[in-house]
Design an enzyme around this catalytic site. Structure first.
Site, short mmCIF file in Angstrom:
data_model
loop_
_atom_site.label_atom_id
_atom_site.label_comp_id
_atom_site.label_asym_id
_atom_site.label_seq_id
_atom_site.Cartn_x
_atom_site.Cartn_y
_atom_site.Cartn_z
N LYS A 93 9.48 -0.45 13.18
CA LYS A 93 10.31 0.08 11.77
C LYS A 93 11.44 1.63 11.89
CE LYS A 93 5.80 -1.35 9.65
NZ LYS A 93 4.73 0.28 8.98
N HIS A 143 -1.81 -33.80 19.17
CA HIS A 143 -0.59 -34.69 19.38
C HIS A 143 0.64 -33.41 19.48
CE1 HIS A 143 -2.67 -38.08 17.80
NE2 HIS A 143 -3.22 -37.11 16.68
N LYS A 197 0.49 -1.28 0.20
CA LYS A 197 -0.33 -0.14 0.11
C LYS A 197 0.65 0.91 -0.10
CE LYS A 197 -3.71 2.18 2.64
NZ LYS A 197 -4.37 1.76 3.89
N GLY A 209 -4.56 -2.59 5.16
CA GLY A 209 -3.51 -3.63 5.01
C GLY A 209 -4.45 -4.91 5.29
N ARG A 210 -5.17 -4.94 6.36
CA ARG A 210 -5.37 -6.40 6.74
C ARG A 210 -7.40 -6.30 5.91
NH1 ARG A 210 -4.33 -3.02 10.61
NH2 ARG A 210 -5.46 -1.93 11.90
N GLU A 228 -3.86 -6.66 14.85
CA GLU A 228 -3.41 -5.49 14.93
C GLU A 228 -4.24 -4.08 15.03
OE1 GLU A 228 -0.19 -4.92 11.68
OE2 GLU A 228 -1.69 -4.46 10.57
N GLU A 276 10.40 -5.07 4.28
CA GLU A 276 10.97 -6.14 3.50
C GLU A 276 10.23 -6.36 2.21
OE1 GLU A 276 9.05 -4.67 6.18
OE2 GLU A 276 9.40 -5.76 7.62
#
Ligand code: F6P
Length: 542
Positions: free
Chosen positions: A510, A382, A204, A265-266, A351, A210
């Site tokens: 950041k 398990h 965005k 974003g999410r 978030e 990253e």
């Protein structure tokens, strides 16, 4: 007045004291209709919350609480396009992304022309790729598509791509790269042919470290394999709200797809952020997914709260967190195709609602978002289910399964579902001392051994859970499921009085990372950091 000072909050606290003495065993024994009356269905989704530690009376009080928290008004404001993301001065209109007609939210402020035009461009591009008509530098058809993005620019499309892999194009391969760690991108590049690979850089902001580092590496890889004269425009597309940055990176303007500041974003899976997903499953299935989400939006906007899935789901979370004291929520899919759902929901919930300051900037005086975590349920049995059964903590669980499998091997699906149902049942009802004693005596266990083992083999039960049963993993059903969770988050944000749509808490790390980076090359800079960071840097230098 905060919600915790309301009469209904106090009533719920008193009610909690009664409920604390009540076991799920008693609730089921006392109400033969419980399973039917404490469940809701919506299209192909059954939501069974009868194994939650509550009654219809509890739900009535919670619904009242939602009214006192002005939830109806908040819903109206979101759908009207009000700037309810106040700290960023933005509207919250991801619901527009799954609509099919204009105007929305209204005649004066209509975002649908942009939404529909972008969706059309996406479909054209996706069809071109799917038909083998999109060519790389040497004129060969693109065969691999790599989505480079992180957080909301990765988790949603990746999760849905895995969930809908039965619908995927038979030969085009779609990959997702998010991590700065070269251990994700490097091995993938080894498997790819640069002549037939397309990268979609999804960001965005188009500044996320990253994503930019991975995109840069992809660009260098193309140049070093295809020569400096390679036309990079054939190998890149981008999705961003800052198209000029994508163009400056080298993406051809006609391959830059927009998103807008009114999409978080999410919440962006439905937008051009879902381009790689659309390429994988095709525009038709993508539209089906949108339609499923749109149906859930309409349900959320119009259904009475007592029958409203997102409202009830959100309020059950409030009950568990604020009244029963749960601090976590486990998401346990019993379907391999839903393996990325827990990570997706982690971002969506934590978030959005992992905040302790109200929308007005005051401290929130109650617990907010629980820690969301999870894993494929059958594998988890398990591994960590021991703690759920006997760890003595309250851990509300969401069991999620589909009745039918896309991969129906004989003997698998019923066995899988019986495990899913067995776990929620065992967690709810447990096994009492007398039941354990009786079964050990039936097995002719010696009395001294019974006495020794008894405390270890008792299950307290009373662990709350809900089960979401989908008929199949169809695109529309999954669209509804994700929209259900999105709106659940909205409901909880409204009750807690927080802004679910900003994420200031991600900024500090950041900023610090960008100050630490140069200290790897210049040790003199390290002295600006705390002792621990200095020591870690020194260790790396050695
Ligand atoms: O750092 C958090 C975050 O901003 C998320 O909210 C977002 O989904 C992700 O990073 C990626 O951001 P972008 O799409 O701008 O690269």
């Amino acid at each position: 007045m905060t919600i915790t000072a309301s009469r209904t909050w106090a009533d719920l606290c008193a009610h909690r004291q009664e409920m604390e003495k009540t076991h799920l065993r008693d609730l089921f024994a006392g109400d033969p209709e419980r399973a039917g009356s404490l469940s809701l269905s919506f299209d192909d989704i059954l939501y069974d919350f009868s194994k939650q530690r509550l009654t219809r009376e509890t739900l009535g009080r919670l619904v009242k609480l939602a009214g006192e928290a002005f939830l109806p008004e908040w819903i109206e404001r979101m759908f009207a396009g009000d700037r309810i993301n106040v700290s960023e001065g933005r509207s919250v209109l991801h619901v527009a992304l799954r609509r099919f007609s204009a105007p929305f939210p209204n005649g004066q402020f209509d975002v649908m022309a942009d939404v529909l035009a972008t969706r059309k461009r996406m479909a054209e591009f996706a069809e071109l790729l799917r038909a083998g008509k999109c060519h790389g530098h040497h004129g060969m058809a693109i065969r691999d598509v790599v989505n480079i993005g992180i957080g909301g620019s990765d988790l949603g499309p990746k999760m849905m791509n895995q969930a809908l892999r039965a619908f995927a194009h038979p030969t085009l391969r779609v990959h997702y790269v998010s991590n700065l760690d070269g251990a994700q991108l490097a091995p993938l590049l080894q498997t790819l042919d640069p002549r037939t690979t397309l990268f979609i850089v999804v960001s965005k902001t188009f500044t996320t470290q990253e994503t930019m580092v991975n995109a840069e590496t992809a660009r260098n890889w193309l140049k070093s394999n295809l020569g400096d004269e390679v036309n990079l425009a054939n190998h890149f597309a981008a999705v961003s709200s800052r198209p000029e940055r994508a163009a400056a990176f080298g993406v051809s303007r006609d391959r830059v797809f927009p998103i807008w500041d009114w999409v978080g974003g999410r919440y962006s899976l439905w937008s051009a952020v879902g381009l790689a997903l659309m390429i994988a499953i095709g525009p038709h299935a993508f539209d089906e997914m949108l339609r499923g989400a749109e149906r859930m939006d309409e349900h959320f906007r119009t259904a009475p709260f007592a029958q409203n899935l997102p409202v009830i789901m959100g309020l059950i979370g409030i009950w568990n967190t604020n009244f029963l004291g749960a601090t976590t929520n486990a998401v346990l899919p019993y379907n391999e195709s839903l393996k990325y759902l827990p990570s997706f929901l982690q971002q969506l919930e934590m978030e959005s609602n992992g905040k302790s300051v109200s929308i007005a900037g005051d401290p929130v005086d109650c617990a907010t978002c629980p820690i969301v975590w999870g894993e494929l349920g059958n594998n988890g049995q398990h591994a960590f289910f021991q703690l759920l059964h006997q760890g003595g903590r309250i851990v509300p669980c969401d069991f999620i399964a589909s009745v039918r499998s896309d991969y129906p091997l004989p003997g698998h699906q019923e066995a899988l579902l019986s495990n899913c149902f067995a776990q929620s049942s065992a967690l709810a009802f447990g096994k009492t001392e007398s039941e354990v004693r009786e079964s050990m005596e039936k097995e002719s266990v010696a009395p001294e051994e019974v006495a020794d083992l008894l405390p270890h083999r008792v299950f307290a039960g009373n662990q709350p859970s809900s089960t979401l049963l989908l008929k199949t993993l169809a695109p529309g059903t999954l669209g509804s499921l994700v929209a259900l969770y999105e709106h659940k988050v909205f409901v909880q944000g409204a009750v807690w009085g927080i802004n679910s749509f900003d994420q200031w808490g991600v900024e500090l790390g950041k900023a610090v990372a960008s100050r630490i980076l140069p200290a790897f090359d210049d040790p003199a800079l390290a002295s600006a950091f705390d002792g621990s960071t200095q020591a870690l840097l020194a260790y790396c230098r050695k």
